[in-house]
Design a protein around this motif. Sequence first.
Motif, PDB file in Angstrom:
ATOM      1  N   GLU A   1     -37.975   0.410  -3.044  1.00  0.00           N
ATOM      2  CA  GLU A   1     -39.263  -0.480  -2.948  1.00  0.00           C
ATOM      3  C   GLU A   1     -40.507   0.706  -2.794  1.00  0.00           C
TER       4      GLU A   1
ATOM      5  N   SER B   1     -29.525   5.254  -8.332  1.00  0.00           N
ATOM      6  CA  SER B   1     -29.676   4.249  -7.239  1.00  0.00           C
ATOM      7  C   SER B   1     -28.898   3.876  -6.108  1.00  0.00           C
TER       8      SER B   1
ATOM      9  N   THR C   1     -31.591   3.441  -0.672  1.00  0.00           N
ATOM     10  CA  THR C   1     -31.675   2.205   0.119  1.00  0.00           C
ATOM     11  C   THR C   1     -32.643   1.236  -0.679  1.00  0.00           C
ATOM     12  N   GLU C   2     -32.486  -0.002  -0.482  1.00  0.00           N
ATOM     13  CA  GLU C   2     -33.209  -1.075  -1.186  1.00  0.00           C
ATOM     14  C   GLU C   2     -35.029  -0.661  -0.606  1.00  0.00           C
ATOM     15  N   GLU C   3     -35.276  -0.061   0.762  1.00  0.00           N
ATOM     16  CA  GLU C   3     -36.626   0.155   1.240  1.00  0.00           C
ATOM     17  C   GLU C   3     -36.945   1.292   0.587  1.00  0.00           C
TER      18      GLU C   3
END
Length: 135
Positions: A11, A2, A6-8
Amino acid sequence: MSDKLTEEQIETIRLELQAGRKLNAVKLCKQWTGGSLVAAKNYVESLPAGPETVSWHKDLNGKQIDEILDAIQEGSKLKAVKLYKESTGVRLKESKVFIERLMHELGIEQRKGCAATILLFVIAGIATLPLLLNS
């Protein structure tokens, strides 16, 4: 793994899973991390489902959110995707996945294009052409 995403991207992987596209989620994970297929599969399977509702991108302001919601309400998914992409700077695929998930949560049916129906009629017409010529 992880720490390479990226967070995107995380998601987007979650949204793919929620949409029932596990294989695509694994492919994206492998592509983005450069890891092995097994590592990507294990990572995707270990992801918690996340919140049931979509979370808006941190860079969006209220006016931009309203414009996106207006586009969706007008039935213009393409415009909503474009607005989201331009406002956030995320990739087209991520923007599309986000807007589709948002539409699903809002209970808005995605309209299907008529291209498939037209193609069906064309194929049917071609298939019956020999019958018409022989009569």
